[in-house]
Write a protein that holds these residues in place. Structure first.
Motif, PDB file in Angstrom:
ATOM      1  N   THR A   5     -17.093 -21.882 -32.560  1.00 31.39           N
ATOM      2  CA  THR A   5     -17.339 -20.913 -31.484  1.00 31.39           C
ATOM      3  C   THR A   5     -18.510 -20.010 -31.855  1.00 31.39           C
ATOM      4  O   THR A   5     -19.388 -19.738 -31.025  1.00 31.39           O
ATOM      5  N   TYR A  52     -16.908 -20.015 -24.905  1.00 29.40           N
ATOM      6  CA  TYR A  52     -15.707 -19.526 -24.211  1.00 29.40           C
ATOM      7  C   TYR A  52     -14.612 -20.589 -24.218  1.00 29.40           C
ATOM      8  O   TYR A  52     -13.438 -20.300 -24.512  1.00 29.40           O
ATOM      9  N   LEU A  53     -14.996 -21.813 -23.918  1.00 30.80           N
ATOM     10  CA  LEU A  53     -14.033 -22.917 -23.879  1.00 30.80           C
ATOM     11  C   LEU A  53     -13.403 -23.150 -25.244  1.00 30.80           C
ATOM     12  O   LEU A  53     -12.191 -23.339 -25.375  1.00 30.80           O
ATOM     13  N   PHE A  97     -10.997 -20.298 -26.083  1.00 31.69           N
ATOM     14  CA  PHE A  97      -9.795 -20.401 -25.266  1.00 31.69           C
ATOM     15  C   PHE A  97      -8.849 -21.480 -25.790  1.00 31.69           C
ATOM     16  O   PHE A  97      -7.638 -21.258 -25.919  1.00 31.69           O
ATOM     17  N   PHE A 109      -5.221 -20.667 -27.322  1.00 28.27           N
ATOM     18  CA  PHE A 109      -4.049 -21.281 -26.682  1.00 28.27           C
ATOM     19  C   PHE A 109      -3.179 -21.987 -27.718  1.00 28.27           C
ATOM     20  O   PHE A 109      -1.951 -21.926 -27.662  1.00 28.27           O
ATOM     21  N   ALA A 147      -9.773 -13.960 -29.535  1.00 32.22           N
ATOM     22  CA  ALA A 147      -9.673 -13.207 -28.277  1.00 32.22           C
ATOM     23  C   ALA A 147     -10.984 -12.472 -28.001  1.00 32.22           C
ATOM     24  O   ALA A 147     -11.477 -12.451 -26.866  1.00 32.22           O
ATOM     25  N   MET A 202     -13.678 -15.005 -27.028  1.00 41.05           N
ATOM     26  CA  MET A 202     -13.454 -15.525 -25.683  1.00 41.05           C
ATOM     27  C   MET A 202     -13.937 -14.519 -24.631  1.00 41.05           C
ATOM     28  O   MET A 202     -14.662 -14.886 -23.694  1.00 41.05           O
ATOM     29  N   LEU A 258     -17.310 -14.894 -22.271  1.00 40.18           N
ATOM     30  CA  LEU A 258     -17.098 -14.827 -20.828  1.00 40.18           C
ATOM     31  C   LEU A 258     -17.981 -13.758 -20.208  1.00 40.18           C
ATOM     32  O   LEU A 258     -18.561 -13.953 -19.129  1.00 40.18           O
TER      33      LEU A 258
END
Length: 281
Positions: free
Chosen positions: A145, A165-166, A169, A173, A261, A264, A268
Protein backbone atom coordinates in the motif's frame (compact mmCIF):
# COMPACT_ATOMS: atom_id res chain seq x y z
CA UNK A 1 12.08 -13.00 -89.60
CA UNK A 2 9.59 -15.57 -88.54
CA UNK A 3 12.43 -17.80 -87.46
CA UNK A 4 13.93 -14.96 -85.53
CA UNK A 5 10.62 -14.33 -83.84
CA UNK A 6 10.32 -18.00 -83.09
CA UNK A 7 13.82 -17.89 -81.71
CA UNK A 8 12.87 -15.00 -79.52
CA UNK A 9 9.76 -16.77 -78.50
CA UNK A 10 11.92 -19.69 -77.54
CA UNK A 11 14.09 -17.40 -75.47
CA UNK A 12 11.07 -15.88 -73.83
CA UNK A 13 9.80 -19.36 -73.11
CA UNK A 14 13.02 -20.32 -71.27
CA UNK A 15 13.22 -17.25 -69.08
CA UNK A 16 9.94 -17.83 -67.19
CA UNK A 17 11.05 -21.40 -66.55
CA UNK A 18 14.22 -20.18 -64.85
CA UNK A 19 12.25 -17.65 -62.86
CA UNK A 20 9.77 -20.29 -61.80
CA UNK A 21 12.64 -22.52 -60.66
CA UNK A 22 14.15 -19.68 -58.67
CA UNK A 23 10.76 -18.86 -57.14
CA UNK A 24 10.16 -22.46 -56.13
CA UNK A 25 13.68 -22.70 -54.74
CA UNK A 26 13.23 -19.51 -52.68
CA UNK A 27 9.89 -20.77 -51.33
CA UNK A 28 11.49 -24.06 -50.27
CA UNK A 29 14.39 -22.25 -48.58
CA UNK A 30 12.01 -19.82 -46.83
CA UNK A 31 9.80 -22.66 -45.66
CA UNK A 32 12.85 -24.59 -44.42
CA UNK A 33 14.14 -21.57 -42.50
CA UNK A 34 10.66 -20.94 -41.15
CA UNK A 35 10.49 -24.56 -40.04
CA UNK A 36 13.80 -24.15 -38.25
CA UNK A 37 12.56 -20.99 -36.53
CA UNK A 38 9.31 -22.73 -35.60
CA UNK A 39 11.22 -25.68 -34.17
CA UNK A 40 13.37 -23.29 -32.15
CA UNK A 41 10.26 -21.57 -30.83
CA UNK A 42 8.74 -24.95 -30.06
CA UNK A 43 11.86 -25.96 -28.13
CA UNK A 44 11.87 -22.67 -26.20
CA UNK A 45 8.15 -23.00 -25.46
CA UNK A 46 8.65 -26.60 -24.34
CA UNK A 47 11.55 -25.56 -22.11
CA UNK A 48 9.55 -22.74 -20.54
CA UNK A 49 6.59 -25.05 -19.99
CA UNK A 50 8.90 -27.62 -18.39
CA UNK A 51 10.36 -25.00 -16.05
CA UNK A 52 6.88 -23.80 -15.17
CA UNK A 53 5.74 -27.35 -14.54
CA UNK A 54 8.74 -28.04 -12.31
CA UNK A 55 8.29 -24.76 -10.44
CA UNK A 56 6.46 -24.78 -7.14
CA UNK A 57 4.69 -21.64 -8.29
CA UNK A 58 3.26 -23.15 -11.49
CA UNK A 59 -0.22 -23.40 -9.99
CA UNK A 60 0.12 -19.85 -8.67
CA UNK A 61 0.98 -18.35 -12.05
CA UNK A 62 -1.74 -20.30 -13.84
CA UNK A 63 -4.45 -19.42 -11.30
CA UNK A 64 -3.23 -15.80 -11.26
CA UNK A 65 -3.47 -15.59 -15.04
CA UNK A 66 -6.95 -17.08 -15.04
CA UNK A 67 -8.09 -14.67 -12.33
CA UNK A 68 -6.67 -11.67 -14.21
CA UNK A 69 -8.44 -12.72 -17.42
CA UNK A 70 -11.79 -13.16 -15.65
CA UNK A 71 -11.54 -9.88 -13.73
CA UNK A 72 -10.46 -8.05 -16.89
CA UNK A 73 -13.72 -8.99 -18.63
CA UNK A 74 -15.64 -7.05 -15.97
CA UNK A 75 -13.31 -4.37 -14.62
CA UNK A 76 -10.67 -3.97 -17.33
CA UNK A 77 -7.06 -5.14 -17.56
CA UNK A 78 -5.50 -2.34 -15.54
CA UNK A 79 -7.67 -3.00 -12.50
CA UNK A 80 -7.40 -6.78 -12.87
CA UNK A 81 -3.59 -6.83 -12.92
CA UNK A 82 -3.28 -4.40 -9.99
CA UNK A 83 -5.89 -6.17 -7.88
CA UNK A 84 -4.35 -9.62 -8.38
CA UNK A 85 -0.84 -8.26 -7.71
CA UNK A 86 -2.00 -6.77 -4.39
CA UNK A 87 -3.50 -10.10 -3.31
CA UNK A 88 -0.34 -11.93 -4.42
CA UNK A 89 1.85 -9.73 -2.20
CA UNK A 90 -0.49 -10.36 0.74
CA UNK A 91 -0.34 -14.14 0.25
CA UNK A 92 3.43 -14.09 -0.15
CA UNK A 93 3.59 -12.44 3.27
CA UNK A 94 1.91 -15.55 4.68
CA UNK A 95 4.13 -17.82 2.61
CA UNK A 96 7.42 -16.23 3.70
CA UNK A 97 6.56 -16.09 7.41
CA UNK A 98 5.38 -19.71 7.31
CA UNK A 99 8.64 -20.81 5.68
CA UNK A 100 10.68 -18.90 8.26
CA UNK A 101 8.91 -20.86 10.97
CA UNK A 102 9.77 -24.12 9.18
CA UNK A 103 6.18 -24.89 8.18
CA UNK A 104 5.51 -26.79 4.99
CA UNK A 105 3.07 -24.72 2.96
CA UNK A 106 2.02 -24.59 -0.67
CA UNK A 107 2.51 -21.63 -2.97
CA UNK A 108 -0.49 -19.28 -3.19
CA UNK A 109 -3.49 -20.45 -5.20
CA UNK A 110 -6.05 -17.99 -6.57
CA UNK A 111 -9.78 -18.58 -6.68
CA UNK A 112 -11.51 -16.01 -8.92
CA UNK A 113 -14.00 -13.78 -7.04
CA UNK A 114 -13.09 -15.38 -3.70
CA UNK A 115 -9.43 -14.46 -3.20
CA UNK A 116 -6.40 -16.66 -2.66
CA UNK A 117 -4.95 -19.02 -0.08
CA UNK A 118 -1.89 -21.05 0.86
CA UNK A 119 -2.39 -24.65 1.90
CA UNK A 120 -0.85 -25.66 5.21
CA UNK A 121 0.77 -29.06 4.65
CA UNK A 122 2.10 -29.03 8.21
CA UNK A 123 -0.04 -27.31 10.83
CA UNK A 124 1.34 -24.76 13.34
CA UNK A 125 2.37 -26.33 16.65
CA UNK A 126 0.94 -23.48 18.71
CA UNK A 127 -1.22 -20.40 18.47
CA UNK A 128 2.00 -18.38 18.54
CA UNK A 129 3.10 -19.81 15.17
CA UNK A 130 -0.41 -19.41 13.80
CA UNK A 131 -0.50 -15.73 14.78
CA UNK A 132 2.90 -15.03 13.21
CA UNK A 133 1.94 -16.63 9.88
CA UNK A 134 -1.38 -14.76 9.95
CA UNK A 135 0.08 -11.31 10.58
CA UNK A 136 2.63 -11.75 7.78
CA UNK A 137 -0.06 -11.20 5.13
CA UNK A 138 -1.40 -7.82 6.33
CA UNK A 139 2.14 -6.58 7.04
CA UNK A 140 3.08 -7.32 3.42
CA UNK A 141 -0.22 -5.72 2.40
CA UNK A 142 0.61 -2.52 4.31
CA UNK A 143 4.01 -2.46 2.59
CA UNK A 144 2.53 -2.71 -0.94
CA UNK A 145 0.00 0.00 0.00
CA UNK A 146 2.88 2.35 0.82
CA UNK A 147 4.52 1.38 -2.49
CA UNK A 148 1.32 2.26 -4.38
CA UNK A 149 1.15 5.66 -2.67
CA UNK A 150 4.82 6.25 -3.49
CA UNK A 151 4.15 5.47 -7.16
CA UNK A 152 1.21 7.88 -7.08
CA UNK A 153 3.46 10.74 -5.92
CA UNK A 154 6.12 9.83 -8.49
CA UNK A 155 3.75 9.56 -11.46
CA UNK A 156 0.79 11.71 -10.34
CA UNK A 157 -1.47 8.94 -11.64
CA UNK A 158 -4.73 8.46 -9.68
CA UNK A 159 -4.69 4.76 -10.57
CA UNK A 160 -2.04 4.16 -7.90
CA UNK A 161 -4.06 6.03 -5.26
CA UNK A 162 -7.06 3.87 -6.10
CA UNK A 163 -4.96 0.72 -5.89
CA UNK A 164 -3.57 1.88 -2.53
CA UNK A 165 -7.12 2.30 -1.23
CA UNK A 166 -8.08 -1.15 -2.49
CA UNK A 167 -4.99 -2.74 -0.93
CA UNK A 168 -5.59 -1.07 2.45
CA UNK A 169 -9.26 -2.06 2.41
CA UNK A 170 -8.57 -5.74 1.59
CA UNK A 171 -5.95 -6.07 4.31
CA UNK A 172 -8.04 -4.21 6.87
CA UNK A 173 -11.01 -6.44 6.09
CA UNK A 174 -8.80 -9.48 6.67
CA UNK A 175 -7.99 -8.21 10.17
CA UNK A 176 -11.58 -8.76 11.31
CA UNK A 177 -11.08 -10.79 14.52
CA UNK A 178 -13.06 -13.89 13.68
CA UNK A 179 -12.70 -17.33 12.12
CA UNK A 180 -10.17 -18.11 9.42
CA UNK A 181 -9.53 -14.45 8.62
CA UNK A 182 -6.06 -13.15 9.53
CA UNK A 183 -7.54 -11.15 12.41
CA UNK A 184 -9.15 -14.29 13.78
CA UNK A 185 -5.81 -16.11 13.82
CA UNK A 186 -3.99 -13.19 15.39
CA UNK A 187 -6.62 -12.37 18.02
CA UNK A 188 -6.73 -16.02 19.09
CA UNK A 189 -3.20 -15.55 20.46
CA UNK A 190 -4.32 -12.44 22.38
CA UNK A 191 -7.58 -13.85 23.74
CA UNK A 192 -10.08 -16.23 22.08
CA UNK A 193 -12.91 -14.15 23.61
CA UNK A 194 -12.11 -11.37 21.11
CA UNK A 195 -13.89 -13.61 18.59
CA UNK A 196 -17.18 -12.50 20.21
CA UNK A 197 -16.44 -8.94 19.07
CA UNK A 198 -15.53 -10.26 15.63
CA UNK A 199 -18.76 -12.24 15.45
CA UNK A 200 -20.84 -9.11 16.16
CA UNK A 201 -18.83 -7.13 13.58
CA UNK A 202 -19.25 -9.85 10.96
CA UNK A 203 -23.03 -9.99 11.50
CA UNK A 204 -23.19 -6.19 11.23
CA UNK A 205 -21.23 -6.19 7.95
CA UNK A 206 -23.45 -8.90 6.51
CA UNK A 207 -26.58 -6.97 7.45
CA UNK A 208 -25.39 -3.44 6.63
CA UNK A 209 -23.00 -3.93 3.68
CA UNK A 210 -24.40 -7.23 2.36
CA UNK A 211 -20.95 -8.83 2.68
CA UNK A 212 -22.37 -12.30 2.17
CA UNK A 213 -18.94 -13.84 1.72
CA UNK A 214 -18.68 -13.56 5.51
CA UNK A 215 -21.35 -16.24 5.79
CA UNK A 216 -18.71 -18.78 4.76
CA UNK A 217 -16.29 -17.35 7.35
CA UNK A 218 -19.03 -17.50 9.98
CA UNK A 219 -19.87 -21.11 9.21
CA UNK A 220 -16.27 -22.35 9.52
CA UNK A 221 -15.63 -20.04 12.49
CA UNK A 222 -18.55 -21.47 14.45
CA UNK A 223 -17.43 -24.98 13.52
CA UNK A 224 -13.92 -24.22 14.82
CA UNK A 225 -15.31 -22.87 18.11
CA UNK A 226 -17.34 -26.06 18.59
CA UNK A 227 -14.27 -28.20 17.80
CA UNK A 228 -12.11 -26.28 20.30
CA UNK A 229 -14.79 -26.62 22.97
CA UNK A 230 -15.02 -30.38 22.45
CA UNK A 231 -11.22 -30.79 22.63
CA UNK A 232 -10.63 -28.64 25.71
CA UNK A 233 -7.41 -30.29 26.86
CA UNK A 234 -5.75 -30.02 23.43
CA UNK A 235 -7.10 -26.50 22.93
CA UNK A 236 -5.77 -25.27 26.29
CA UNK A 237 -2.28 -26.52 25.46
CA UNK A 238 -2.44 -25.08 21.94
CA UNK A 239 -3.58 -21.64 23.14
CA UNK A 240 -0.94 -21.41 25.82
CA UNK A 241 1.44 -18.52 25.02
CA UNK A 242 3.93 -16.37 26.94
CA UNK A 243 2.46 -13.08 28.25
CA UNK A 244 5.28 -11.14 26.56
CA UNK A 245 4.32 -12.54 23.15
CA UNK A 246 0.65 -11.86 23.86
CA UNK A 247 1.56 -8.23 24.52
CA UNK A 248 3.75 -7.94 21.39
CA UNK A 249 1.24 -9.52 19.03
CA UNK A 250 -1.60 -7.48 20.55
CA UNK A 251 0.31 -4.22 20.07
CA UNK A 252 1.31 -5.20 16.52
CA UNK A 253 -2.29 -6.09 15.69
CA UNK A 254 -3.68 -2.76 16.90
CA UNK A 255 -0.90 -0.78 15.18
CA UNK A 256 -1.52 -2.62 11.93
CA UNK A 257 -5.23 -1.83 12.09
CA UNK A 258 -4.46 1.85 12.76
CA UNK A 259 -1.92 2.10 9.91
CA UNK A 260 -4.16 0.38 7.36
CA UNK A 261 -7.19 2.47 8.41
CA UNK A 262 -5.13 5.65 7.98
CA UNK A 263 -3.79 4.53 4.58
CA UNK A 264 -7.28 3.63 3.40
CA UNK A 265 -8.79 7.00 4.40
CA UNK A 266 -5.76 8.92 3.09
CA UNK A 267 -5.76 7.23 -0.32
CA UNK A 268 -9.55 7.70 -0.56
CA UNK A 269 -9.11 11.41 0.19
CA UNK A 270 -6.50 11.68 -2.58
CA UNK A 271 -8.81 9.96 -5.06
CA UNK A 272 -11.72 12.26 -4.12
CA UNK A 273 -9.52 15.37 -4.41
CA UNK A 274 -8.44 14.31 -7.89
CA UNK A 275 -12.03 13.60 -8.95
CA UNK A 276 -13.23 16.96 -7.59
CA UNK A 277 -10.47 18.78 -9.48
CA UNK A 278 -11.66 17.18 -12.73
CA UNK A 279 -15.23 18.36 -12.08
CA UNK A 280 -14.01 21.92 -11.39
CA UNK A 281 -12.13 21.99 -14.71
Amino acid sequence: MLHGENGRDGDFGEKPTKRNNKTIFSIVITAFLGLLNFSKLAVIAKLLFGLLKASKFAGTFISMGLTVVLYAQIYGWLFAVGFVAVIFVHEMGHYITSKKLGLDVSAPTFIPFLGAFIKMKSMPKSVREEAITAIGGPVAGAFITFVCLGLYYLMSNPYWAGLAYLSAFINLFNLLPFGSLDGGRISKAISPFIWLIGLVMALFLIWKLHAYILLIILFFGVYEVITMYRQKSVTTQYLSVAPSFRLKIGFSYLMLIAVLAFLMMYSLDISKTFTDSLHIR
